[in-house]
Motif scaffolding. Structure first.
Motif, PDB file in Angstrom:
ATOM      1  N   ASP A 147       0.843  -1.200   0.000  1.00 34.04           N
ATOM      2  CA  ASP A 147       0.000   0.000   0.000  1.00 34.04           C
ATOM      3  C   ASP A 147       0.877   1.249   0.000  1.00 34.04           C
ATOM      4  O   ASP A 147       0.816   2.082   0.905  1.00 34.04           O
ATOM      5  CB  ASP A 147      -0.928  -0.012   1.216  1.00 34.04           C
ATOM      6  N   LEU A 148       1.696   1.371  -1.025  1.00 32.42           N
ATOM      7  CA  LEU A 148       2.585   2.515  -1.180  1.00 32.42           C
ATOM      8  C   LEU A 148       2.491   3.004  -2.623  1.00 32.42           C
ATOM      9  O   LEU A 148       2.306   2.200  -3.548  1.00 32.42           O
ATOM     10  CB  LEU A 148       4.028   2.144  -0.845  1.00 32.42           C
ATOM     11  N   PRO A 149       2.656   4.302  -2.851  1.00 35.65           N
ATOM     12  CA  PRO A 149       2.421   4.835  -4.201  1.00 35.65           C
ATOM     13  C   PRO A 149       3.503   4.518  -5.215  1.00 35.65           C
ATOM     14  O   PRO A 149       3.235   4.536  -6.416  1.00 35.65           O
ATOM     15  CB  PRO A 149       2.325   6.345  -3.965  1.00 35.65           C
ATOM     16  N   LEU A 150       4.729   4.238  -4.756  1.00 35.05           N
ATOM     17  CA  LEU A 150       5.839   3.973  -5.669  1.00 35.05           C
ATOM     18  C   LEU A 150       6.520   2.674  -5.269  1.00 35.05           C
ATOM     19  O   LEU A 150       6.857   2.470  -4.095  1.00 35.05           O
ATOM     20  CB  LEU A 150       6.849   5.120  -5.644  1.00 35.05           C
ATOM     21  N   ILE A 151       6.728   1.805  -6.263  1.00 38.42           N
ATOM     22  CA  ILE A 151       7.368   0.504  -6.060  1.00 38.42           C
ATOM     23  C   ILE A 151       8.557   0.428  -7.011  1.00 38.42           C
ATOM     24  O   ILE A 151       8.416   0.689  -8.210  1.00 38.42           O
ATOM     25  CB  ILE A 151       6.375  -0.640  -6.350  1.00 38.42           C
ATOM     26  N   LEU A 152       9.719   0.062  -6.486  1.00 37.60           N
ATOM     27  CA  LEU A 152      10.923  -0.056  -7.302  1.00 37.60           C
ATOM     28  C   LEU A 152      11.445  -1.484  -7.264  1.00 37.60           C
ATOM     29  O   LEU A 152      11.506  -2.108  -6.198  1.00 37.60           O
ATOM     30  CB  LEU A 152      12.011   0.891  -6.800  1.00 37.60           C
ATOM     31  N   ARG A 168      -0.873   3.308  -8.426  1.00 43.95           N
ATOM     32  CA  ARG A 168       0.493   3.015  -7.995  1.00 43.95           C
ATOM     33  C   ARG A 168       1.410   2.865  -9.210  1.00 43.95           C
ATOM     34  O   ARG A 168       0.979   2.465 -10.292  1.00 43.95           O
ATOM     35  CB  ARG A 168       0.528   1.738  -7.159  1.00 43.95           C
ATOM     36  N   LEU A 169       2.676   3.178  -8.997  1.00 38.29           N
ATOM     37  CA  LEU A 169       3.653   3.145 -10.074  1.00 38.29           C
ATOM     38  C   LEU A 169       4.755   2.150  -9.721  1.00 38.29           C
ATOM     39  O   LEU A 169       5.287   2.173  -8.603  1.00 38.29           O
ATOM     40  CB  LEU A 169       4.267   4.534 -10.265  1.00 38.29           C
ATOM     41  N   ILE A 170       5.109   1.275 -10.669  1.00 39.37           N
ATOM     42  CA  ILE A 170       6.241   0.360 -10.518  1.00 39.37           C
ATOM     43  C   ILE A 170       7.300   0.763 -11.535  1.00 39.37           C
ATOM     44  O   ILE A 170       7.000   0.921 -12.726  1.00 39.37           O
ATOM     45  CB  ILE A 170       5.841  -1.106 -10.730  1.00 39.37           C
ATOM     46  N   VAL A 171       8.544   0.919 -11.075  1.00 37.37           N
ATOM     47  CA  VAL A 171       9.639   1.324 -11.950  1.00 37.37           C
ATOM     48  C   VAL A 171      10.825   0.395 -11.760  1.00 37.37           C
ATOM     49  O   VAL A 171      11.236   0.114 -10.627  1.00 37.37           O
ATOM     50  CB  VAL A 171      10.083   2.778 -11.676  1.00 37.37           C
ATOM     51  N   ASN A 172      11.362  -0.073 -12.869  1.00 34.76           N
ATOM     52  CA  ASN A 172      12.656  -0.777 -12.895  1.00 34.76           C
ATOM     53  C   ASN A 172      13.641   0.174 -13.542  1.00 34.76           C
ATOM     54  O   ASN A 172      13.455   0.581 -14.692  1.00 34.76           O
ATOM     55  CB  ASN A 172      12.536  -2.068 -13.704  1.00 34.76           C
ATOM     56  N   PRO A 173      14.728   0.551 -12.847  1.00 34.43           N
ATOM     57  CA  PRO A 173      15.654   1.554 -13.390  1.00 34.43           C
ATOM     58  C   PRO A 173      16.614   1.031 -14.439  1.00 34.43           C
ATOM     59  O   PRO A 173      17.382   1.804 -15.009  1.00 34.43           O
ATOM     60  CB  PRO A 173      16.416   2.018 -12.146  1.00 34.43           C
ATOM     61  N   LEU A 203      13.637   9.484  -9.845  1.00 29.77           N
ATOM     62  CA  LEU A 203      12.238   9.519  -9.418  1.00 29.77           C
ATOM     63  C   LEU A 203      11.965  10.846  -8.742  1.00 29.77           C
ATOM     64  O   LEU A 203      12.792  11.327  -7.953  1.00 29.77           O
ATOM     65  CB  LEU A 203      11.942   8.379  -8.449  1.00 29.77           C
ATOM     66  N   GLU A 204      10.825  11.435  -9.064  1.00 29.10           N
ATOM     67  CA  GLU A 204      10.473  12.727  -8.483  1.00 29.10           C
ATOM     68  C   GLU A 204       8.993  12.757  -8.134  1.00 29.10           C
ATOM     69  O   GLU A 204       8.146  12.354  -8.945  1.00 29.10           O
ATOM     70  CB  GLU A 204      10.812  13.859  -9.442  1.00 29.10           C
ATOM     71  N   LYS A 205       8.703  13.249  -6.950  1.00 28.80           N
ATOM     72  CA  LYS A 205       7.324  13.383  -6.511  1.00 28.80           C
ATOM     73  C   LYS A 205       6.812  14.758  -6.917  1.00 28.80           C
ATOM     74  O   LYS A 205       7.288  15.792  -6.443  1.00 28.80           O
ATOM     75  CB  LYS A 205       7.212  13.195  -5.001  1.00 28.80           C
ATOM     76  N   ALA A 206       5.843  14.768  -7.813  1.00 29.86           N
ATOM     77  CA  ALA A 206       5.241  15.998  -8.301  1.00 29.86           C
ATOM     78  C   ALA A 206       3.849  16.142  -7.708  1.00 29.86           C
ATOM     79  O   ALA A 206       3.312  15.199  -7.120  1.00 29.86           O
ATOM     80  CB  ALA A 206       5.172  15.965  -9.827  1.00 29.86           C
ATOM     81  N   PRO A 207       3.211  17.315  -7.859  1.00 30.19           N
ATOM     82  CA  PRO A 207       1.853  17.476  -7.319  1.00 30.19           C
ATOM     83  C   PRO A 207       0.860  16.437  -7.834  1.00 30.19           C
ATOM     84  O   PRO A 207      -0.048  16.023  -7.105  1.00 30.19           O
ATOM     85  CB  PRO A 207       1.471  18.887  -7.779  1.00 30.19           C
ATOM     86  N   ALA A 208       1.060  15.986  -9.073  1.00 33.45           N
ATOM     87  CA  ALA A 208       0.139  15.003  -9.646  1.00 33.45           C
ATOM     88  C   ALA A 208       0.555  13.563  -9.363  1.00 33.45           C
ATOM     89  O   ALA A 208      -0.117  12.628  -9.800  1.00 33.45           O
ATOM     90  CB  ALA A 208       0.030  15.218 -11.155  1.00 33.45           C
ATOM     91  N   GLY A 209       1.653  13.368  -8.655  1.00 37.19           N
ATOM     92  CA  GLY A 209       2.126  12.020  -8.344  1.00 37.19           C
ATOM     93  C   GLY A 209       3.564  11.822  -8.759  1.00 37.19           C
ATOM     94  O   GLY A 209       4.275  12.772  -9.117  1.00 37.19           O
TER      95      GLY A 209
END
Length: 246
Positions: A147-152, A168-173, A203-209
C-alpha cells in the motif's frame, strides 16, 4: 522528493563511477540501490570499496544471496569470480542487507518481487525464450498488499515503468553495469539492452504524483569488456562492448 535508483551493478565499478558522477551533476543527493551489486567477472572488490562507504539504502538481490548462502565450490562462475575478491567484512555487509525495504515512508524497494528474488516483476519469458511484457493482471497480483504509491524493482536489467489501475507506479531503473546476459530460469533466454551504456532512473514526486526519468551514461565500457575477456567470459565481453550477446 527527488532521488535516484540504481540496480544490478554486477561488479562494474567504472559504470558505477559514471552513474554516481551523473547523479551528482543532476544535483541529486539521495540514492537507493536495488541489489545484485558484486556478482560478475569484473571488479567486485573495487565496487564494494566505492559503494559501501556511501551508506545507501540497499536491498539484497538474488546474486547477493548466492554469495552468502552457497558454498564457494558450487557457485556459478560469475558468483565465484566475485566471491574470490570480497573480504569477510564485505560479505558481512551483504549478510546485513534486507530482502526489501520502505524508503522515506512511501517507496517500496525489492530486487525482483516481494516474495521471489528470481522472478521478473514486469516481464515474462515464453517457452521459446522470448522475453515480453507481463500482463497487467499478473503485475498487479504481485503488488497485492503493498500500500505505497511507488514501487521499485530491478533484476531484469530492463528499464520500464508500469502504472497500475489504482494509480500506484512500478519502476525498474535498468542495469548500471550489465547490459546483456543469458539465464536458464524459468527457461533459457537472453536479455539484451542493445547498447552498452550504464543505466539508472531518477524519481520525483510531483503534485500530480510520481514521475520518472530513465538515464543512460557513457563510460569506458571497452575496458570492462576486455577485463571480461581476460577472465574467460566472452559472453560478458560481448554484452559490455555492444549490449548484445554474440
Amino acid at each position: 522528493m527527488r532521488f535516484a535508483a540504481i540496480a544490478d551493478i554486477h561488479g562494474n565499478h567504472l559504470a558505477l563511477e559514471a552513474v554516481l558522477a551523473d547523479i551528482r551533476a543532476e544535483g541529486i543527493r539521495e540514492i537507493v540501490n536495488l541489489g545484485d551489486v558484486f556478482s560478475g567477472p569484473l571488479e567486485a572488490g573495487r565496487t564494494a570499496d566505492l559503494l559501501m562507504p556511501l551508506g545507501l539504502t540497499t536491498v539484497r538481490g538474488n546474486h547477493d544471496r548466492y554469495l552468502i548462502e552457497q558454498d564457494a565450490a558450487s557457485m556459478h562462475a560469475s558468483d565465484a569470480a566475485a566471491y574470490r575478491q570480497l573480504s569477510p567484512s564485505q560479505l558481512d555487509w551483504l549478510r546485513s542487507l534486507p530482502v526489501d525495504a520502505v524508503y522515506r515512508g512511501e517507496v517500496y524497494l525489492c530486487h525482483a518481487t516481494p516474495k521471489d528474488d528470481n522472478l521478473y516483476w514486469l516481464e515474462s519469458v515464453s517457452p521459446e525464450g522470448i522475453v515480453f511484457p507481463k500482463p497487467i493482471e499478473a503485475i498487479e497480483a504481485l503488488a497485492e498488499g503493498i500500500d505505497l504509491p511507488l514501487i521499485l524493482c530491478g533484476h531484469s536489467h530492463l528499464p520500464r515503468a508500469v502504472r497500475l489501475s489504482d494509480g500506484r507506479l512500478i519502476v525498474n531503473p535498468g542495469s548500471v553495469g550489465c547490459p546483456a546476459y543469458d539465464d536458464s530460469l524459468p527457461c533459457y533466454h537472453k536479455v539484451e539492452a542493445g547498447h552498452p551504456l550504464a543505466g539508472y532512473a531518477i524519481l520525483e514526486k510531483a503534485p500530480a504524483g510520481w514521475t520518472w526519468q530513465f538515464r543512460n551514461v557513457a563510460y569506458d565500457n571497452l575496458v570492462m569488456s576486455r577485463l571480461a575477456a581476460e577472465n574467460r567470459r566472452p559472453d560478458w565481453a560481448s554484452g559490455l562492448a555492444t549490449g548484445w550477446l554474440r
